[in-house]
Enzyme design. Structure first.
Site, PDB file in Angstrom:
ATOM      1  N   SER A   1       0.845  -1.197   0.000  1.00  0.00           N
ATOM      2  CA  SER A   1       0.000   0.000   0.000  1.00  0.00           C
ATOM      3  C   SER A   1       0.877   1.243   0.000  1.00  0.00           C
ATOM      4  O   SER A   1       1.686   1.437   0.916  1.00  0.00           O
ATOM      5  CB  SER A   1      -0.880   0.024   1.245  1.00  0.00           C
ATOM      6  OG  SER A   1      -1.399   1.343   1.402  1.00  0.00           O
TER       7      SER A   1
ATOM      8  N   HIS B   1      -1.292  -1.307  -4.290  1.00  0.00           N
ATOM      9  CA  HIS B   1      -2.550  -0.979  -3.608  1.00  0.00           C
ATOM     10  C   HIS B   1      -2.579   0.527  -3.312  1.00  0.00           C
ATOM     11  O   HIS B   1      -1.649   1.069  -2.722  1.00  0.00           O
ATOM     12  CB  HIS B   1      -2.642  -1.784  -2.316  1.00  0.00           C
ATOM     13  CG  HIS B   1      -3.927  -1.638  -1.575  1.00  0.00           C
ATOM     14  ND1 HIS B   1      -5.080  -2.321  -1.923  1.00  0.00           N
ATOM     15  CD2 HIS B   1      -4.257  -0.897  -0.493  1.00  0.00           C
ATOM     16  CE1 HIS B   1      -6.060  -2.015  -1.080  1.00  0.00           C
ATOM     17  NE2 HIS B   1      -5.586  -1.133  -0.196  1.00  0.00           N
TER      18      HIS B   1
ATOM     19  N   ASP C   1      -4.657   3.608  -1.660  1.00  0.00           N
ATOM     20  CA  ASP C   1      -5.685   3.911  -0.659  1.00  0.00           C
ATOM     21  C   ASP C   1      -6.203   5.344  -0.808  1.00  0.00           C
ATOM     22  O   ASP C   1      -5.492   6.307  -0.523  1.00  0.00           O
ATOM     23  CB  ASP C   1      -5.106   3.722   0.746  1.00  0.00           C
ATOM     24  CG  ASP C   1      -4.984   2.256   1.121  1.00  0.00           C
ATOM     25  OD1 ASP C   1      -5.979   1.528   0.960  1.00  0.00           O
ATOM     26  OD2 ASP C   1      -3.897   1.856   1.574  1.00  0.00           O
TER      27      ASP C   1
ATOM     28  N   MET D   1      -8.734   8.122   0.492  1.00  0.00           N
ATOM     29  CA  MET D   1      -9.492   8.473   1.710  1.00  0.00           C
ATOM     30  C   MET D   1      -9.999   9.902   1.626  1.00  0.00           C
ATOM     31  O   MET D   1      -9.305  10.783   1.112  1.00  0.00           O
ATOM     32  CB  MET D   1      -8.595   8.338   2.941  1.00  0.00           C
ATOM     33  CG  MET D   1      -7.979   6.971   3.107  1.00  0.00           C
ATOM     34  SD  MET D   1      -7.084   6.860   4.651  1.00  0.00           S
ATOM     35  CE  MET D   1      -6.310   5.250   4.477  1.00  0.00           C
TER      36      MET D   1
ATOM     37  N   HIS E   1      -8.445   1.236  -3.686  1.00  0.00           N
ATOM     38  CA  HIS E   1      -9.331   0.988  -2.541  1.00  0.00           C
ATOM     39  C   HIS E   1      -9.971   2.317  -2.141  1.00  0.00           C
ATOM     40  O   HIS E   1      -9.302   3.190  -1.602  1.00  0.00           O
ATOM     41  CB  HIS E   1      -8.472   0.416  -1.402  1.00  0.00           C
ATOM     42  CG  HIS E   1      -9.215   0.156  -0.133  1.00  0.00           C
ATOM     43  ND1 HIS E   1      -8.564  -0.098   1.057  1.00  0.00           N
ATOM     44  CD2 HIS E   1     -10.551   0.101   0.152  1.00  0.00           C
ATOM     45  CE1 HIS E   1      -9.461  -0.303   2.009  1.00  0.00           C
ATOM     46  NE2 HIS E   1     -10.667  -0.172   1.499  1.00  0.00           N
TER      47      HIS E   1
ATOM     48  N   MET F   1     -12.032   4.538   0.083  1.00  0.00           N
ATOM     49  CA  MET F   1     -12.608   4.742   1.420  1.00  0.00           C
ATOM     50  C   MET F   1     -13.243   6.127   1.403  1.00  0.00           C
ATOM     51  O   MET F   1     -12.759   7.074   2.040  1.00  0.00           O
ATOM     52  CB  MET F   1     -11.507   4.612   2.481  1.00  0.00           C
ATOM     53  CG  MET F   1     -11.062   3.161   2.671  1.00  0.00           C
ATOM     54  SD  MET F   1      -9.454   3.012   3.457  1.00  0.00           S
ATOM     55  CE  MET F   1      -8.406   3.204   2.016  1.00  0.00           C
TER      56      MET F   1
ATOM     57  N   MET G   1     -11.309  -6.240   5.667  1.00  0.00           N
ATOM     58  CA  MET G   1     -10.446  -5.310   6.404  1.00  0.00           C
ATOM     59  C   MET G   1     -10.036  -5.965   7.728  1.00  0.00           C
ATOM     60  O   MET G   1     -10.899  -6.374   8.511  1.00  0.00           O
ATOM     61  CB  MET G   1     -11.183  -4.000   6.705  1.00  0.00           C
ATOM     62  CG  MET G   1     -11.523  -3.148   5.491  1.00  0.00           C
ATOM     63  SD  MET G   1     -10.119  -2.636   4.481  1.00  0.00           S
ATOM     64  CE  MET G   1      -9.068  -1.784   5.661  1.00  0.00           C
TER      65      MET G   1
ATOM     66  N   ASP H   1      -6.587  -6.633   4.182  1.00  0.00           N
ATOM     67  CA  ASP H   1      -5.980  -5.306   4.212  1.00  0.00           C
ATOM     68  C   ASP H   1      -5.859  -4.815   5.650  1.00  0.00           C
ATOM     69  O   ASP H   1      -6.868  -4.566   6.310  1.00  0.00           O
ATOM     70  CB  ASP H   1      -6.866  -4.351   3.392  1.00  0.00           C
ATOM     71  CG  ASP H   1      -6.221  -2.986   3.193  1.00  0.00           C
ATOM     72  OD1 ASP H   1      -5.104  -2.770   3.711  1.00  0.00           O
ATOM     73  OD2 ASP H   1      -6.850  -2.140   2.523  1.00  0.00           O
TER      74      ASP H   1
END
Ligand code: DX5
Ligand code: ZN
Length: 225
Positions: free
Chosen positions: A12, A37, A39, A41, A70, A72, A141, A177
């Site tokens: 990540s 990966h 992330d 957010m 991913h 979020m 998760m 994850d």
């Protein structure tokens, strides 16, 4: 992207040097990463903010393997097209991000990406019962999303095992994850996970000018499983 159940290590970039994403992606791939990966957010669905589709688009040319995005964020749907256009191979949305996850997953596949669905540690597997025929990946998760470097939540190993049985022969990746180390990687791999996201455990001790520790860290996780 072809489907198989071999173990894939997905570092990540949440744990990378934010001023050097392109070089960091190249470094982890050169050191043996299978996927990258990413992330995303929003400071709303999770209590932290990272970056959006423009950053994904900028780093895409530096990724030769799989760009695993991913999300979020909430809402998700208004941004799916932008992440697909940015070059995401996999786009994963959370079941908890809104009332219409089924529509969200349709939209992700409609935009030409593989569709992933993520479950927070407190969310039951029932929530994916009616989604399994429309996803390419389920992400369990193993920490509460929002930050790297948190402690692995052991109750989720059983969840991975149950999910593996639910999936049967369907070509669906099980990704885990959060809190992956060589020790916890073994637990989830035995339970049936094939994509292991690891942030701090991969990036610790290295940098773009000293990437060898990334390789050692990736090999340590791979060796344990
Ligand atoms: C958490 C992120 C993870 C995180 C994992 O919200 O989704 O991908 O970066 O970090 P580590 O491996 O440090 O727990
Ligand atoms: Zn993640």
């Amino acid at each position: 992207m072809t489907f198989d159940r071999s173990i894939k290590i997905a570092p990540s970039i949440l744990s990378a040097d934010f001023a050097n994403f392109g070089l960091e992606c190249e470094a982890i791939e050169a050191q043996g990463a299978d996927w990258v990966h990413v992330d995303v957010m929003d400071g709303h669905f999770v209590p932290n903010i990272t970056f959006g589709p423009a950053t994904c688009k900028a780093i895409r040319p530096h990724i030769k393997t799989v760009m695993d995005v991913h999300l979020m964020i909430a809402p998700v749907d208004p941004y799916i097209e932008a992440f697909a256009e940015a070059g995401a191979d996999v786009i994963t949305a959370h079941v908890e991000a809104g009332p219409h996850i089924h529509r969200t997953l349709q939209a992700i596949r409609g935009a030409g990406a593989k569709a992933g669905v993520a479950l927070n540690p407190g969310t039951d597997l029932d929530s994916v019962d009616y989604l399994l025929d429309m996803v390419d990946l389920v992400c369990i998760m193993t920490v509460n999303p929002g930050f790297g470097g948190q402690k692995f939540i052991h109750s989720q190993v059983e969840k991975v095992r149950k999910l593996r049985a639910m999936i049967g022969d369907r070509p669906i990746h099980i990704e885990i994850d959060g809190g992956v180390t060589p020790e916890t990687a073994l637990l989830v791999a035995e339970a049936g996970a094939d994509v292991l996201v690891a942030g701090s455990a991969v990036f610790k001790g290295g940098s773009v000018s000293n990437p060898a520790p990334y390789g050692e860290n990736i090999r340590a996780i791979r060796a344990s499983v």
